[in-house]
Design a protein around this motif. Sequence first.
Motif, PDB file in Angstrom:
ATOM      1  N   TRP A 163      43.140  24.405  45.110  1.00 11.27           N
ATOM      2  CA  TRP A 163      41.739  24.587  44.728  1.00 11.27           C
ATOM      3  C   TRP A 163      41.290  26.007  45.048  1.00 11.27           C
ATOM      4  O   TRP A 163      41.802  26.642  45.957  1.00 11.27           O
ATOM      5  CB  TRP A 163      40.839  23.547  45.389  1.00 11.27           C
ATOM      6  N   TYR A 164      40.328  26.476  44.259  1.00  7.98           N
ATOM      7  CA  TYR A 164      39.839  27.853  44.383  1.00  7.98           C
ATOM      8  C   TYR A 164      38.332  27.879  44.162  1.00  7.98           C
ATOM      9  O   TYR A 164      37.790  27.047  43.434  1.00  7.98           O
ATOM     10  CB  TYR A 164      40.475  28.764  43.320  1.00  7.98           C
ATOM     11  N   HIS A 165      37.671  28.853  44.786  1.00  8.09           N
ATOM     12  CA  HIS A 165      36.280  29.169  44.422  1.00  8.09           C
ATOM     13  C   HIS A 165      36.346  30.389  43.512  1.00  8.09           C
ATOM     14  O   HIS A 165      37.173  31.285  43.731  1.00  8.09           O
ATOM     15  CB  HIS A 165      35.436  29.461  45.664  1.00  8.09           C
ATOM     16  N   THR A 166      35.505  30.436  42.502  1.00  6.90           N
ATOM     17  CA  THR A 166      35.591  31.531  41.518  1.00  6.90           C
ATOM     18  C   THR A 166      35.464  32.910  42.159  1.00  6.90           C
ATOM     19  O   THR A 166      35.999  33.884  41.646  1.00  6.90           O
ATOM     20  CB  THR A 166      34.508  31.382  40.433  1.00  6.90           C
ATOM     21  N   SER A 167      34.758  33.007  43.294  1.00  3.22           N
ATOM     22  CA  SER A 167      34.576  34.335  43.899  1.00  3.22           C
ATOM     23  C   SER A 167      35.682  34.647  44.900  1.00  3.22           C
ATOM     24  O   SER A 167      35.560  35.585  45.686  1.00  3.22           O
ATOM     25  CB  SER A 167      33.214  34.426  44.597  1.00  3.22           C
ATOM     26  N   ASN A 168      36.756  33.854  44.905  1.00  2.00           N
ATOM     27  CA  ASN A 168      37.854  34.137  45.827  1.00  2.00           C
ATOM     28  C   ASN A 168      39.184  33.761  45.185  1.00  2.00           C
ATOM     29  O   ASN A 168      40.004  33.088  45.790  1.00  2.00           O
ATOM     30  CB  ASN A 168      37.647  33.360  47.137  1.00  2.00           C
ATOM     31  N   PHE A 169      39.373  34.219  43.953  1.00  2.00           N
ATOM     32  CA  PHE A 169      40.613  33.928  43.234  1.00  2.00           C
ATOM     33  C   PHE A 169      41.746  34.799  43.772  1.00  2.00           C
ATOM     34  O   PHE A 169      41.510  35.912  44.212  1.00  2.00           O
ATOM     35  CB  PHE A 169      40.426  34.229  41.734  1.00  2.00           C
ATOM     36  N   PRO A 170      42.983  34.293  43.718  1.00  2.00           N
ATOM     37  CA  PRO A 170      44.108  35.130  44.145  1.00  2.00           C
ATOM     38  C   PRO A 170      44.204  36.378  43.275  1.00  2.00           C
ATOM     39  O   PRO A 170      43.808  36.358  42.108  1.00  2.00           O
ATOM     40  CB  PRO A 170      45.334  34.240  43.932  1.00  2.00           C
ATOM     41  N   LYS A 171      44.759  37.443  43.868  1.00  2.00           N
ATOM     42  CA  LYS A 171      44.832  38.733  43.165  1.00  2.00           C
ATOM     43  C   LYS A 171      45.535  38.654  41.823  1.00  2.00           C
ATOM     44  O   LYS A 171      45.089  39.198  40.843  1.00  2.00           O
ATOM     45  CB  LYS A 171      45.564  39.733  44.036  1.00  2.00           C
ATOM     46  N   GLY A 172      46.678  38.008  41.794  1.00  2.00           N
ATOM     47  CA  GLY A 172      47.430  37.980  40.546  1.00  2.00           C
ATOM     48  C   GLY A 172      46.911  36.961  39.550  1.00  2.00           C
ATOM     49  O   GLY A 172      47.512  36.730  38.509  1.00  2.00           O
ATOM     50  N   GLY A 173      45.783  36.315  39.887  1.00  2.00           N
ATOM     51  CA  GLY A 173      45.246  35.271  39.017  1.00  2.00           C
ATOM     52  C   GLY A 173      45.951  33.942  39.248  1.00  2.00           C
ATOM     53  O   GLY A 173      46.781  33.811  40.150  1.00  2.00           O
TER      54      GLY A 173
END
Length: 538
Positions: A163-173
């Motif tokens: 799970w991810y929050h839109t303002s903390n996505f991994p660098k490579g997407g």
Amino acid sequence: MGSATQQFDAIVIGAGFSGMHMLKSLRDRLGLKTRVYEAGETVGGTWYWNRYPGARCDSDSYIYCFTWDRQLLQEWEWSERYPEQPEILRYLEHVAQRHDLKRDIRFNTRVTAGSFDEATGRWTVQTDTGETASAQWLITAVGTLSARNIPEVKGLERFRGKWYHTSNFPKGGVDFTGKRVAVVGTGATAVQAIPMIAQQAKQLIVFQRTANYCVPARNGKVDPEVVQARKAEYDAIVRRIRESPFGQEHYAIPKSVLETSPEEREREFDRMWDQGGFAFWIGNYQDMLTSPEANEICADYLRRRIRRTVKDPAVAERLIPKGYYYGTKRQPLDTNYYETFNKDNVLLVDAKTDGAIEDITEGGIRAGGRDYAVDIIVFATGFDAMTGPLTALNLQGRSGHRLQDAWADGPQTYLGIAVAGFPNLFTITGPQSPSVLTNMPVAIEQHVEWITDCIDSMRQAGKTRIEAQPEAQRAWGEHVNEVIGQTLFPTANSWYMGANIPGKPRAFLPYLGPEGVGGYRRHCDAVAARGYEGFALA
């Protein structure tokens, strides 16, 4: 750890648009020894953190930039009307390099506390790296949308997927190929992300609590002749956006929608719809945001547009907002948002008709008594807006008074730039200033210029301390509420009102004055011209 306290003239918190400009002004215009602290690993602020698919600005690129570097306005070439996150970050990196800003910025460093010492008249800040620093001036450049809101949903810890929050996505997407994806939320961020994720995912399930009125962005390449014409008249453009109500080249139609014939207004609505961007929101008839009858006519046009676009009438009805006036929530700009719900791999789960999210299971999300299997959850649930980033700093003013306590019943500021009881603290685009209701760089530049002028004039006058007076602060708060009370804004449960955060006091957070950011600029300039009226100087 435990190293000596470093001494500066000014400390700035944050290195996005506002922190970068503030550093440039304090250091290069006033010659102040300035230190900037930034939690990210480089400059960019919001454009560093928000890497979700489809992230882009929603003000036109020719005005979504610094206007103080006139040469760069001529040199820089934007690829689109609304550039994506990587391009805006490249622009900010270029500005940092061009003006040698990074030497005064400490990256990967988060300010955890700050306190004002009445004896010395200085602020001391602590960071999560164990650093302690002291300065006469403390300036927050933390942005209005940086304290992320992750909803407290039961069971998230047992979810087996990612799970991810839109303002903390991994660098490579994130690679969504072949995955079952849930997006929770349908605000401005989700409206950008959903069409992009739907192109990749095997299945996309959108969990909607409140439907939004979206208008088309109309993004794309800008005609080279238009670009050249704008560059030729940049001085006039800069003057216009600074004096305009919303920091944009959109102006309300100076009459009531109720005075127009159905044919005339349909023509105008079509024109704004085709123009795209914020034209329909801030360039509409002048009474759209003050008259329920006028608002209904504008909203009806958008409802007809949704019904025309979404093929399944039942899905269209669930995507049509109910229970609040158009324009009283953040206006999302969309590219194929409604069209996305025509795809076979996209499912809409609406809290009102299908049931709200109950909990997260090992394999997905349970809502309305039904289980939805997903591999990835994306929370597009926004932020604790405007006040959240500031209260998170744990600031203590005079007599150890905490900002969290001062704002327990909602933000109280003078001009959105200063707080009584907190001397020598300035809040760039703070609560009760135009900020999020404008094109942000315009609001930022106005505050940075005002703060710089203020510090400059104080130094020339031999003054060392400035603080908002409680009565001026109270009067400003009453004014903010009075002007917004004449509009439809307070009727909506929006993040403008703090309504997205459980337990947050209900208060209108930005400022929507009679003439917007242009009128606000003139008011702030008048305060300064009258010897900083409403402030106590020592």
